[in-house]
Design an enzyme around this catalytic site. Structure first.
Site, PDB file in Angstrom:
ATOM      1  N   SER B  53      34.923  37.205  42.002  1.00  0.00           N
ATOM      2  CA  SER B  53      35.560  38.144  41.085  1.00  0.00           C
ATOM      3  C   SER B  53      36.448  39.170  41.764  1.00  0.00           C
ATOM      4  CB  SER B  53      34.507  38.866  40.249  1.00  0.00           C
ATOM      5  OG  SER B  53      33.656  39.590  41.096  1.00  0.00           O
ATOM      6  N   LYS B  96      32.965  45.802  42.217  1.00  0.00           N
ATOM      7  CA  LYS B  96      34.190  45.823  41.422  1.00  0.00           C
ATOM      8  C   LYS B  96      35.044  47.020  41.822  1.00  0.00           C
ATOM      9  CE  LYS B  96      32.459  42.633  38.631  1.00  0.00           C
ATOM     10  NZ  LYS B  96      32.630  41.298  39.106  1.00  0.00           N
TER      11      LYS B  96
END
Lengths: 181, 179
Positions: B53, B96
């Protein structure tokens, strides 16, 4: 002269050795095992702070019990406030993941608690900033399980994990699994 | 009789020696374990990331260095890559980039939808997105993340050596609005 210098050096060495052992062990103990905290506010009356601002209860927070994020309905827990990360709040667990709760003052009447979250409420409804305001909280914010009141001495007691009967979840995860009516 | 006494004294010294050594070992383990806890909790440590991701900034199985001072001093900023506890599984961590802080206006639906919906990041929360927008489960899926779940800030890559150094800015050219 030489004798006293030797004494100072030895004392300094011993102090450093003790310091570098004692401080990390103490800090790790307070972070991972247990610590004490003073409760402020009226949101958990009458269980905590029944005397209001005259006398604040001091509770024992058990971190070891929640190291795997296992809590039961009715536990009094401390968590990092979702609205202000510098503050810790202390509330009672009302519902676990998968339960459906009937809310009091939340924008939705019924809320299903998502996976990895819990629903917390203060015992003093209406005077409590809890899940009815900010919704379900993530288990990752769990800080500790308040197990005993330590001060004042006349209020020494073990805090019971009791869920007020009017706050039972409408439908719990166990009911779903066992196929309740 | 003599044999018994000799055996007893041998037992005693051996036991004392072994017991003493065991206690010392346990003592050192506790001491170094506590130092390790304090180091990771309050300073930083080495982390291995897995998952696609955050490509191309961080690839699967990269090893990075995370510092935990920024979150204690509330110095996390837009554009920082953070490690946080997953909102739906507190035992696993997510990695993230911070796209928005509290009060920021965020595009909360995918850009392909005709009617774009904006929302504001609530107080005490951050909006996280992976750099690999096509293959990232992030705030666009589970909503804003409470600041209290952030564990640390990743700022330096150690492995692979071909990519050694400070981490790049977001490839998605985010417009960090200061609303």
């Amino acid at each position: 002269m030489a004798l006293s210098q030797g004494w100072v050096k030895r004392y300094f060495k011993a102090f450093c050795k003790g310091f570098f052992v004692a401080v990390p062990v103490a800090v790790t103990f307070l972070d991972r095992v247990a610590c004490v905290a003073r409760v402020e506010g009226a949101s958990m009356q009458p269980s905590l702070n029944p005397g209001g601002s005259q006398s604040s209860d001091v509770v024992l927070l058990n971190h070891w019990k929640v190291r795997n994020f296992e809590v039961q309905r009715g536990d009094i827990v401390s968590l990092v406030s979702p609205k202000n990360p510098e503050q810790k709040i202390i509330k009672r667990v009302i519902a676990l993941e998968g339960d459906i709760v009937k809310t009091m003052g939340h924008k939705n009447r019924y809320v299903k608690v998502p996976r990895g979250h819990i629903w917390v409420e203060g015992d003093h409804h209406g005077h409590s900033f809890d899940s009815n305001s900010f919704g379900p909280v993530s288990l990752g914010l769990l800080h500790g399980h308040a197990t005993h009141i330590l001060w004042p001495p006349e209020r020494w007691q073990k805090l019971e994990s009791v869920l007020p009967p009017e706050r039972l979840p409408i439908q719990s995860e166990e009911d779903c699994l066992h196929g309740s009516p | 009789m003599e044999y018994g006494q000799w055996w007893q004294s041998l037992h005693r010294t051996m036991l004392r020696g072994v017991l003493g050594k065991t206690f010392r070992l346990v003592g050192y383990t506790i001491q170094y374990g506590c130092i390790a806890h304090c180091a990771f909790e309050y300073v930083g440590g080495v982390v291995m990331c897995s998952g696609p991701s955050m490509e191309p900034t961080i690839q699967n199985s990269d090893i990075v260095f995370a510092e935990n001072l920024s979150r204690h001093f509330y110095g996390i900023q837009r554009g920082d890559i953070v490690i946080a506890k997953s909102p739906s599984d507190p035992k696993s961590n997510i990695c993230k980039r911070v796209i928005g802080l509290e009060g920021d206006k965020i595009l909360s639906s995918s850009p392909s939808v005709f009617f774009k919906s904006h929302s504001y990041v609530p107080t005490g929360h951050v909006w996280l997105e992976g750099d690999n927008l096509q293959n990232s489960t992030d705030s666009r899926y589970y909503g804003p993340v409470p600041y209290g779940l952030i564990r640390g800030r990743i700022f330096f890559k150690i492995w692979p050596l071909s990519d050694f150094g400070f981490l790049r800015d977001s490839p998605n050219g985010h417009r960090f609005s200061d609303d």
